[in-house]
Scaffold this motif. Structure first.
Motif, short mmCIF file in Angstrom:
data_model
loop_
_atom_site.label_atom_id
_atom_site.label_comp_id
_atom_site.label_asym_id
_atom_site.label_seq_id
_atom_site.Cartn_x
_atom_site.Cartn_y
_atom_site.Cartn_z
N HIS A 53 -7.11 28.38 4.58
CA HIS A 53 -7.70 29.61 4.06
C HIS A 53 -8.12 29.47 2.60
N SER A 54 -7.36 28.76 1.80
CA SER A 54 -7.60 28.69 0.35
C SER A 54 -8.48 27.53 -0.09
N ALA A 55 -8.89 26.69 0.83
CA ALA A 55 -9.65 25.50 0.46
C ALA A 55 -10.90 25.83 -0.34
N GLY A 56 -11.55 26.93 -0.04
CA GLY A 56 -12.78 27.29 -0.73
C GLY A 56 -12.63 27.47 -2.23
N THR A 57 -11.42 27.68 -2.70
CA THR A 57 -11.21 27.82 -4.14
C THR A 57 -11.43 26.50 -4.87
N ALA A 58 -11.39 25.38 -4.14
CA ALA A 58 -11.58 24.06 -4.73
C ALA A 58 -12.98 23.51 -4.51
N TYR A 59 -13.87 24.33 -3.96
CA TYR A 59 -15.25 23.90 -3.77
C TYR A 59 -16.00 24.00 -5.10
N ASP A 60 -17.02 23.19 -5.25
CA ASP A 60 -17.84 23.22 -6.46
C ASP A 60 -18.44 24.61 -6.64
N MET A 61 -18.29 25.16 -7.83
CA MET A 61 -18.85 26.45 -8.22
C MET A 61 -18.24 27.64 -7.47
N ALA A 62 -17.02 27.48 -6.94
CA ALA A 62 -16.33 28.57 -6.26
C ALA A 62 -16.17 29.76 -7.19
N GLN A 63 -16.27 30.95 -6.62
CA GLN A 63 -16.12 32.16 -7.42
C GLN A 63 -14.81 32.89 -7.12
N HIS A 64 -14.05 32.40 -6.15
CA HIS A 64 -12.73 32.96 -5.85
C HIS A 64 -11.70 31.98 -6.38
N LEU A 84 -3.93 23.92 -13.44
CA LEU A 84 -3.61 22.59 -13.94
C LEU A 84 -4.22 21.47 -13.10
N ARG A 85 -4.39 21.69 -11.78
CA ARG A 85 -4.81 20.58 -10.92
C ARG A 85 -6.00 20.85 -10.00
N GLY A 86 -6.38 22.10 -9.78
CA GLY A 86 -7.40 22.34 -8.77
C GLY A 86 -8.59 23.16 -9.19
N ALA A 87 -8.69 23.54 -10.45
CA ALA A 87 -9.70 24.50 -10.86
C ALA A 87 -10.86 23.93 -11.67
N ASP A 88 -10.91 22.63 -11.84
CA ASP A 88 -11.95 22.05 -12.69
C ASP A 88 -13.37 22.40 -12.27
N HIS A 89 -13.60 22.57 -10.99
CA HIS A 89 -14.95 22.83 -10.48
C HIS A 89 -15.14 24.29 -10.09
N ASN A 90 -14.18 25.14 -10.38
CA ASN A 90 -14.25 26.54 -10.00
C ASN A 90 -15.01 27.33 -11.07
N LEU A 91 -16.11 27.94 -10.69
CA LEU A 91 -16.97 28.66 -11.63
C LEU A 91 -16.23 29.79 -12.33
N SER A 92 -15.48 30.58 -11.59
CA SER A 92 -14.75 31.71 -12.19
C SER A 92 -13.78 31.23 -13.26
N VAL A 93 -13.07 30.17 -12.99
CA VAL A 93 -12.11 29.65 -13.96
C VAL A 93 -12.83 29.09 -15.18
N ARG A 94 -13.89 28.37 -14.96
CA ARG A 94 -14.65 27.81 -16.08
C ARG A 94 -15.15 28.91 -17.00
N LEU A 95 -15.65 30.00 -16.41
CA LEU A 95 -16.12 31.12 -17.22
C LEU A 95 -14.98 31.78 -17.99
N LYS A 96 -13.82 31.91 -17.36
CA LYS A 96 -12.67 32.51 -18.03
C LYS A 96 -12.23 31.66 -19.23
N GLU A 111 6.31 17.59 -11.22
CA GLU A 111 5.28 16.77 -10.57
C GLU A 111 4.43 17.67 -9.68
N LEU A 112 3.12 17.67 -9.94
CA LEU A 112 2.18 18.48 -9.17
C LEU A 112 1.24 17.57 -8.39
N HIS A 113 0.72 18.11 -7.29
CA HIS A 113 -0.28 17.37 -6.53
C HIS A 113 -1.51 17.15 -7.41
N ASN A 114 -2.18 16.03 -7.24
CA ASN A 114 -3.31 15.68 -8.08
C ASN A 114 -4.58 16.46 -7.78
N SER A 115 -4.67 17.02 -6.58
CA SER A 115 -5.90 17.74 -6.19
C SER A 115 -5.57 18.70 -5.06
#
Length: 137
Positions: A53-64, A84-96, A111-115
């Motif tokens: 369900h949550s995979a879309g948050t890690a897609y390029d330019m995701a807005q959720h 820390l590990r999954g938001a580099d490509h998330n548009l909403s996070v980048r804007l924030k 220790e966190l998962h890398n991706s």
């Protein structure tokens, strides 16, 4: 505060809360919770369906964004592990970040998962599942 846009069941006793960056007030957690799904030592706490369900948050330019399960739908926040590990490509996070709405976030020495993909696979999602195809690492 982020706005809840969708709640989906993800197995007995589990749900996935989808949030957007709308609203005001605190928007994120500052460190991973005790059973944060991004923690390597929390594998198996959440069912594989939650990660599908949550995979879309890690897609390029995701807005959720990936919501903190501990904060819940009544007090939605962006998950610290995600930041820390999954938001580099998330548009909403980048804007924030650009707007100064996200402050210090730390892993607390955990220790966190890398991706997102690594976390989902560790929690039972097949590496070949189409939902992971667009996840950015």
């Amino acid at each position: 505060m982020p706005k809840v846009t969708r709640i989906r069941p993800a197995g007995p006793g589990h749900q996935v809360v989808t949030i957007t960056g709308q609203g005001s007030g605190p928007c994120h957690m500052t460190s991973p919770c005790p059973d944060c799904p991004w923690r390597v030592d929390a594998v198996g706490v959440f069912p594989a369906q939650a990660f599908r369900h949550s995979a879309g948050t890690a897609y390029d330019m995701a807005q959720h964004t990936f919501a903190c399960h501990s904060a819940g739908a009544e007090n939605p926040r962006i998950c610290a592990g995600f930041l820390l590990r999954g938001a580099d490509h998330n548009l909403s996070v980048r804007l924030k970040y650009i707007q100064g709405q996200i402050g210090h976030v730390h892993d607390g020495g955990l220790e966190l998962h890398n991706s997102y993909r690594a976390m989902a696979v560790a929690n039972g999602v097949s590496p070949d599942d189409p939902v992971l195809a667009d996840c950015r690492d």
